[in-house]
Design a protein around this motif. Structure first.
Motif, mmCIF file in Angstrom:
data_model
loop_
_atom_site.group_PDB
_atom_site.id
_atom_site.type_symbol
_atom_site.label_atom_id
_atom_site.label_comp_id
_atom_site.label_asym_id
_atom_site.label_seq_id
_atom_site.Cartn_x
_atom_site.Cartn_y
_atom_site.Cartn_z
ATOM 1 N N GLU A 144 -18.492 -38.135 -23.734
ATOM 2 C CA GLU A 144 -19.520 -37.887 -22.738
ATOM 3 C C GLU A 144 -20.616 -36.998 -23.334
ATOM 4 O O GLU A 144 -20.471 -36.473 -24.440
ATOM 5 N N VAL A 145 -21.695 -36.855 -22.581
ATOM 6 C CA VAL A 145 -22.767 -35.947 -22.994
ATOM 7 C C VAL A 145 -23.272 -35.092 -21.837
ATOM 8 O O VAL A 145 -23.981 -34.108 -22.057
ATOM 9 N N GLU A 146 -22.916 -35.443 -20.612
ATOM 10 C CA GLU A 146 -23.519 -34.805 -19.452
ATOM 11 C C GLU A 146 -23.185 -33.321 -19.368
ATOM 12 O O GLU A 146 -24.013 -32.511 -18.958
ATOM 13 N N GLY A 147 -21.964 -32.943 -19.722
ATOM 14 C CA GLY A 147 -21.593 -31.533 -19.648
ATOM 15 C C GLY A 147 -22.438 -30.678 -20.567
ATOM 16 O O GLY A 147 -22.917 -29.604 -20.179
ATOM 17 N N ALA A 148 -22.640 -31.137 -21.801
ATOM 18 C CA ALA A 148 -23.452 -30.381 -22.753
ATOM 19 C C ALA A 148 -24.907 -30.314 -22.293
ATOM 20 O O ALA A 148 -25.551 -29.265 -22.410
ATOM 21 N N LEU A 149 -25.434 -31.408 -21.750
ATOM 22 C CA LEU A 149 -26.826 -31.402 -21.305
ATOM 23 C C LEU A 149 -27.016 -30.487 -20.101
ATOM 24 O O LEU A 149 -28.043 -29.810 -19.988
ATOM 25 N N ILE A 197 -22.123 -19.757 -25.996
ATOM 26 C CA ILE A 197 -20.703 -20.101 -26.145
ATOM 27 C C ILE A 197 -20.329 -21.212 -25.172
ATOM 28 O O ILE A 197 -19.604 -22.159 -25.538
ATOM 29 N N ARG A 198 -20.812 -21.144 -23.933
ATOM 30 C CA ARG A 198 -20.507 -22.199 -22.952
ATOM 31 C C ARG A 198 -21.080 -23.539 -23.407
ATOM 32 O O ARG A 198 -20.443 -24.586 -23.229
ATOM 33 N N LEU A 199 -22.281 -23.516 -23.975
ATOM 34 C CA LEU A 199 -22.874 -24.763 -24.463
ATOM 35 C C LEU A 199 -22.023 -25.353 -25.576
ATOM 36 O O LEU A 199 -21.794 -26.574 -25.619
ATOM 37 N N HIS A 200 -21.546 -24.520 -26.482
ATOM 38 C CA HIS A 200 -20.712 -25.018 -27.583
ATOM 39 C C HIS A 200 -19.409 -25.595 -27.052
ATOM 40 O O HIS A 200 -18.961 -26.666 -27.490
ATOM 41 N N GLN A 201 -18.792 -24.926 -26.094
ATOM 42 C CA GLN A 201 -17.545 -25.426 -25.522
ATOM 43 C C GLN A 201 -17.762 -26.752 -24.803
ATOM 44 O O GLN A 201 -16.934 -27.672 -24.907
ATOM 45 N N ALA A 202 -18.871 -26.864 -24.066
ATOM 46 C CA ALA A 202 -19.159 -28.108 -23.368
ATOM 47 C C ALA A 202 -19.418 -29.247 -24.351
ATOM 48 O O ALA A 202 -18.996 -30.391 -24.121
ATOM 49 N N ALA A 203 -20.101 -28.950 -25.446
ATOM 50 C CA ALA A 203 -20.366 -29.987 -26.451
ATOM 51 C C ALA A 203 -19.073 -30.482 -27.078
ATOM 52 O O ALA A 203 -18.891 -31.683 -27.292
#
Length: 388
Positions: free
Chosen positions: A134-139, A120-126
């Protein structure tokens, strides 16, 4: 009652009855319990055991002070825990010698909850990165998720390795926010126009940009046609692009129309193919991260999936994101992170210990067992592993 709740109560009751069981539960942590009061009580008993509480070395049944001291220590961190609650936990434990098996059930539930939460955190960051460009949060979230999966594999006693599901599920398309979708569509349209108008610009992006990086499959097919013409060294213009699309059946099946191709070729404006390609890659990274998170969450919410299979299939679901990430870093001249190499001597000893501790618990013999009596079959029969 919920089997997971019963398992938590049983393992706590077992340790309250026989503190020595903690020596077989070194792979179980307080955060693996679902209820905060259970977390606090297990942490308290671990602390008392580490501080060499007199009951931790008792040969016979634990004295009453063990229960009262554990409740008092846990009460410093959580409210509502009483001695009667502790005695209820003791009553909920069928056999103290089965504590490692009960702990395995607790760990299994914790693995499913933890993987779900991090997906869920990965989906929210994406989603957040997509809105901010940006992309850094998801990575970063993907790295954290991978570390969590590796840690859970070690605790479960298995070697983490990506394994494809037997029946892979096809997650639905990720629906981007309207503001993001319009910008992505514009960038993709302009990029294709630049590549059609200035074919030499293909050299700037062909090494790392792929058709699947385009949000719209139709625009991805146009890029595939441009790449095919470029690869064969043939001239690129509106006519040759239309001919290539027809040869691939894109006009016959309705994927593209001649008007769409004309709009791409005639709507070119100033722009850098490399910069526009990076924008397309950026949106591809966030879309792939969202798709991977949805696939992992679906796996974690399947209670019938064994933890070993869940961990390995979740690692497999991260593979598409790793592939897109590598090309994104190549486009930005950044070195890709080196994955940890597997141990040449097999799984670490901690994994072996965890697996053996879960699978071969030593039953606690009653202190007053008569000489020559044989233990009951249920007390000596090892549980099935059930690993994935």
């Amino acid at each position: 009652m919920n089997p997971l709740l019963e398992a938590e109560q049983a393992v706590l009751g077992a340790v309250l009855l026989a503190p020595g069981q903690l020596r077989q539960l070194g792979w179980l942590a307080p955060e693996h319990f679902h209820r905060p009061v259970h977390q606090a009580l297990f942490a308290a008993m671990r602390k008392l055991h580490a501080d060499r509480h007199p009951a931790s070395t008792a040969e016979n049944s634990a004295p009453l002070s063990w229960v009262t001291d554990a409740v008092e220590e846990a009460g410093l961190h959580v409210r509502g825990l009483t001695a009667s609650h502790a005695h209820a936990l003791i009553s909920a434990c069928p056999r103290p010698g089965h504590a490692p098996v009960y702990g395995r059930m607790v760990l299994e539930g914790a693995i499913h909850r933890s993987v779900t939460a991090h997906a869920i955190r990965l989906h929210q960051a994406a989603r957040a990165d997509a809105l901010q460009g940006e992309v850094e949060g998801a990575l970063r979230c993907a790295d954290v998720l991978r570390d969590v999966l590796n840690d859970l594999a070690r605790r479960w006693g298995t070697e983490p390795r990506p394994v494809a599901p037997v029946t892979p599920s096809a997650p639905g398309p990720v629906t981007p926010p309207p503001s993001w979708a319009s910008q992505v569509a514009e960038d993709e349209q302009i990029l294709l126009g630049v590549l059609a108008e200035r074919p030499t610009s293909m050299d700037e992006v062909v090494g790392w940009l792929r058709p699947d990086d385009f949000a719209a499959p139709a625009r991805g097919e146009v890029y595939r046609c441009l790449g095919a013409l470029h690869h064969r060294g043939e001239p690129i213009d509106r006519i040759t692009l239309l001919w290539e699309a027809q040869r691939r059946g894109l006009l016959a099946d309705g994927t593209l129309s001649s008007d769409q191709l004309a709009a791409i070729c005639d709507g070119v404006g100033p722009g850098s193919a490399e910069w526009l390609g990076e924008q397309v890659m950026r949106s591809s990274v966030t879309r792939t991260a969202a798709a991977s998170s949805r696939a992992i969450r679906a796996l974690a919410e399947n209670e019938a999936l064994a933890p070993g299979r869940l961990i390995n299939q979740a690692l497999h679901a991260l593979a598409p994101l790793d592939e897109v990430r590598t090309r994104w870093q190549s486009a930005n001249d950044r070195p890709a992170p080196t994955p940890p190499a597997p141990s040449p001597n097999g799984p670490p000893s901690a994994q072996v210990h965890a697996a053996l501790a879960r699978s071969a618990p030593r039953p606690v013999s009653p202190p007053s067992a008569p000489p020559g009596s044989s233990p009951s079959p249920a007390a000596v029969r090892p549980p099935s592993r059930g690993h994935g």
